[in-house]
Design a protein around this motif. Structure first.
Motif, PDB file in Angstrom:
ATOM      1  N   TYR A  23      32.889  -9.966  28.441  1.00  0.00           N
ATOM      2  CA  TYR A  23      33.637 -10.519  29.563  1.00  0.00           C
ATOM      3  C   TYR A  23      34.223 -11.881  29.217  1.00  0.00           C
ATOM      4  O   TYR A  23      35.398 -12.142  29.480  1.00  0.00           O
ATOM      5  N   SER A  28      37.972  -7.108  31.015  1.00  0.00           N
ATOM      6  CA  SER A  28      37.813  -7.067  32.466  1.00  0.00           C
ATOM      7  C   SER A  28      36.531  -6.321  32.830  1.00  0.00           C
ATOM      8  O   SER A  28      35.986  -5.558  32.020  1.00  0.00           O
ATOM      9  N   ARG A  57      40.760 -12.635  40.867  1.00  0.00           N
ATOM     10  CA  ARG A  57      41.466 -11.361  40.774  1.00  0.00           C
ATOM     11  C   ARG A  57      42.715 -11.516  39.924  1.00  0.00           C
ATOM     12  O   ARG A  57      43.428 -12.503  40.019  1.00  0.00           O
ATOM     13  N   GLY A  59      42.777 -12.079  36.825  1.00  0.00           N
ATOM     14  CA  GLY A  59      42.346 -12.715  35.595  1.00  0.00           C
ATOM     15  C   GLY A  59      43.168 -13.905  35.135  1.00  0.00           C
ATOM     16  O   GLY A  59      42.837 -14.553  34.168  1.00  0.00           O
TER      17      GLY A  59
END
Length: 66
Positions: A23, A28, A57, A59
């Motif tokens: 991560y 994701s 949200r 990224g």
């Protein structure tokens, strides 16, 4: 990793380190879930337990417009 098999103790701690590395390397939660045959919720929970700061949200880091 067997799909749906309960993971506890040392195995869970080891998995948490692996998922955290993935991560923090840019993967994701959905990609990790797909690659490990686990649910989004499971991966999210493991990352949270591991103290990972989750990205927003999408990224992307947003910068204020001047």
């Amino acid at each position: 990793m067997d799909k749906g098999k309960r993971i506890t103790g040392t195995a869970r701690a080891k998995l948490a380190v692996e998922l955290k590395t993935d991560y923090e390397g840019g993967a994701s939660i959905r990609a990790i879930a797909r690659d490990t045959s686990r649910s989004y919720g499971f991966v999210h929970r493991i990352l949270t337990e591991a103290g990972v700061t989750l990205r927003g949200r999408g990224g992307a880091t947003r910068t204020p417009k001047d």
